[in-house]
Structures are given as structure tokens and as C-alpha cells.
Design an enzyme around this catalytic site. Structure first.
Site, PDB file in Angstrom:
ATOM      1  N   ARG A 123       0.780  -1.116  -0.016  1.00  0.00           N
ATOM      2  CA  ARG A 123      -0.441  -0.082   0.705  1.00  0.00           C
ATOM      3  C   ARG A 123       0.702   1.062   0.347  1.00  0.00           C
ATOM      4  NH1 ARG A 123      -4.831   0.027   4.135  1.00  0.00           N
ATOM      5  NH2 ARG A 123      -3.331  -0.024   5.562  1.00  0.00           N
ATOM      6  N   ASP A 131      -2.606  -3.125  12.400  1.00  0.00           N
ATOM      7  CA  ASP A 131      -1.405  -4.204  11.240  1.00  0.00           C
ATOM      8  C   ASP A 131      -1.836  -5.884  11.557  1.00  0.00           C
ATOM      9  OD1 ASP A 131       0.476  -2.914   9.324  1.00  0.00           O
ATOM     10  OD2 ASP A 131       0.648  -4.404   9.351  1.00  0.00           O
ATOM     11  N   ASP A 160       2.885  -6.862  10.325  1.00  0.00           N
ATOM     12  CA  ASP A 160       3.268  -6.382  11.858  1.00  0.00           C
ATOM     13  C   ASP A 160       3.062  -7.426  12.835  1.00  0.00           C
ATOM     14  OD1 ASP A 160       4.947  -4.459  10.764  1.00  0.00           O
ATOM     15  OD2 ASP A 160       3.469  -2.879  11.541  1.00  0.00           O
ATOM     16  N   THR A 194      -1.173   6.965  -1.541  1.00  0.00           N
ATOM     17  CA  THR A 194      -2.543   6.963  -1.671  1.00  0.00           C
ATOM     18  C   THR A 194      -3.416   6.153  -1.322  1.00  0.00           C
ATOM     19  OG1 THR A 194      -1.103   5.976  -2.784  1.00  0.00           O
ATOM     20  CG2 THR A 194      -1.113   8.114  -3.496  1.00  0.00           C
TER      21      THR A 194
HETATM   22  N1  URA Z   1      -3.954  -3.806   6.973  1.00  0.00           N
HETATM   23  C1  URA Z   1      -4.132  -4.104   8.471  1.00  0.00           C
HETATM   24  O1  URA Z   1      -3.326  -4.704   8.556  1.00  0.00           O
HETATM   25  N2  URA Z   1      -4.905  -3.648   9.181  1.00  0.00           N
HETATM   26  C2  URA Z   1      -6.127  -2.469   8.934  1.00  0.00           C
HETATM   27  O2  URA Z   1      -6.674  -2.486   9.999  1.00  0.00           O
HETATM   28  C3  URA Z   1      -6.071  -1.895   7.533  1.00  0.00           C
HETATM   29  C4  URA Z   1      -5.287  -2.565   7.087  1.00  0.00           C
END
Ligand code: URA
Length: 211
Positions: A106, A202, A205, A110
Site C-alpha cells: 500500500r 496491522d 506487523d 495514496t
Molecule cells: N491492514 C492491516 O493490517 N490492518 C488494518 O486495519 C487495515 C489494513
């Protein structure tokens, strides 16, 4: 949210494990283990209508005709890197499945998906595809992944995530109304950074311990 193409997997085991994963105190190890277990459980629903083939087996008593899944016709496509966590769990219950990878990241400004890797098995037009990514947030990665896969004309495409939100579902359904979404929860909303609220943070992570 009322939509026939969204399958909310609300089995208590799935919901229980998802709740444990949301806890910010969950260790990397337990997050990864729970994701693996959840993926196994979700595969049960996602593969409910999978094609089977006739085989003959010999029990200790006699021969019989029965059915098995042709795993080679199924392709699990993992959106890197967070898809890996779901992929492992799904492969442990359908070990014969083929695997494809799509590398997308990502763009932090953007929030659009940028492709850096694409590797699929041969003869995709003969295969049913299940795309996996734990979080369907803005929908940009999922939409881009499905767009790329459609170029290869697979027999069918399903999308599996752990968590989504109304914005993600809407975007995906607008772009690909023919692709069913399987999820364990539809959370409240996206925040301005493209994270799902309340969500689980995330996913990449948390599963790899990179933050
Ligand atoms: N990607 C993630 O890992 N967590 C989110 O909340 C949104 C996208």
C-alpha cells in the site's frame, strides 16, 4: 449489512479466536497460532461447495466408490505479505492445493496498491481460486489482485479475509460483484490511515513481530 455475496462466518470457535487476536497484548507467537487455527476453521465454510471427484477405495472389508476433493484444481492465492498467515492454515487442511502469490504494497500516501510480484500456477482457466488477505480495509489491494487474476480467466474466484469494514465490502462489491467475500467480522469503519476500527492493528506487523 445485507448482502448475499458476503458470508459472515460467525461460528463461536471463529469468533472466540478472533477476539483473542484483537487483544493488543497477544504475543506474536499466539497471534500467528490463532491466525493459523482461524484459517483452518474458515476453510471449512469457504470450501463447502468445492468440486469433488469419484474414486474407488478398498476398505478392510470391500471395495467402494466414494469422493475426494481434487486439491490440484484449487489455487490459494496469498496477497503478500499478510496473506501468508491465512495461507498456512488453509494448506494444512487442503494440502493438495496449488499456491499463487501476489506481491502488493500500500502506498502510504495514496493507499493505492502497487504490484511488485505475481506468480501463479499454470492453466489457471481450469482452476478455482481462493484469494486470501487477513484485512479487507480500503479494498484497493483486493480489487487489484482480483483484477490481475481475472486476466487469467480462472473458473471462479472467492475472497477470504478475517476482518473487513463497510467501506471495504462496498468497494470490493462495486469492483467485483461476482466475487463472494468470506469474513469472520465486519467492523465499524476505516480510519483516515486506512486501518479498520476497532480492528486488530496491522496484521502483517503483528504476525511477523515487525513493530
Ligand atoms: N491492514 C492491516 O493490517 N490492518 C488494518 O486495519 C487495515 C489494513
Amino acid at each position: 449489512m445485507q448482502n448475499n455475496n458476503v458470508h459472515l462466518i460467525d461460528h463461536p470457535l471463529v469468533q472466540h479466536k478472533l477476539s483473542l487476536m484483537r487483544n493488543k497484548e497477544a504475543s506474536t507467537n499466539s497471534f500467528r497460532r490463532l491466525l493459523n487455527e482461524l484459517a483452518m476453521l474458515m476453510t471449512y465454510e469457504v470450501t463447502r461447495d468445492v468440486a469433488m471427484q469419484d474414486v474407488e477405495v478398498e476398505t478392510p472389508l470391500e471395495k467402494m466408490k466414494t469422493k475426494v476433493i481434487d486439491g490440484k484444481k484449487l489455487v490459494f492465492v496469498s496477497i503478500l505479505r499478510a496473506g501468508t498467515g491465512i495461507l498456512d492454515g488453509m494448506l494444512s487442511v487442503v494440502p493438495g492445493a496449488r499456491v499463487g502469490h501476489i506481491g502488493l504494497y500500500r502506498d502510504p500516501k495514496t493507499l493505492m496498491a502497487v504490484e511488485y510480484y505475481f506468480k501463479m500456477p499454470q492453466n489457471m482457466e481450469e482452476r478455482d481460486v481462493i484469494v486470501v488477505d487477513p484485512m479487507l480495509a480500503t479494498g484497493n489491494s483486493a480489487i487489484a489482485a482480483v483484477e490481475r487474476l481475472k486476466e487469467l480467466s480462472p473458473k471462479s474466484i472467492k475472497f477470504v479475509c478475517l476482518l473487513t469494514c463497510p467501506e471495504g465490502v462496498q468497494a470490493m462489491q462495486q469492483a467485483h460483484p461476482d466475487v463472494p467475500i468470506f469474513t469472520a467480522a465486519i467492523d465499524r469503519q476505516l480510519n483516515e490511515h486506512g486501518y479498520i476500527l476497532p480492528g486488530l492493528g496491522d496484521a502483517g506487523d503483528r504476525m511477523f513481530g515487525t513493530k
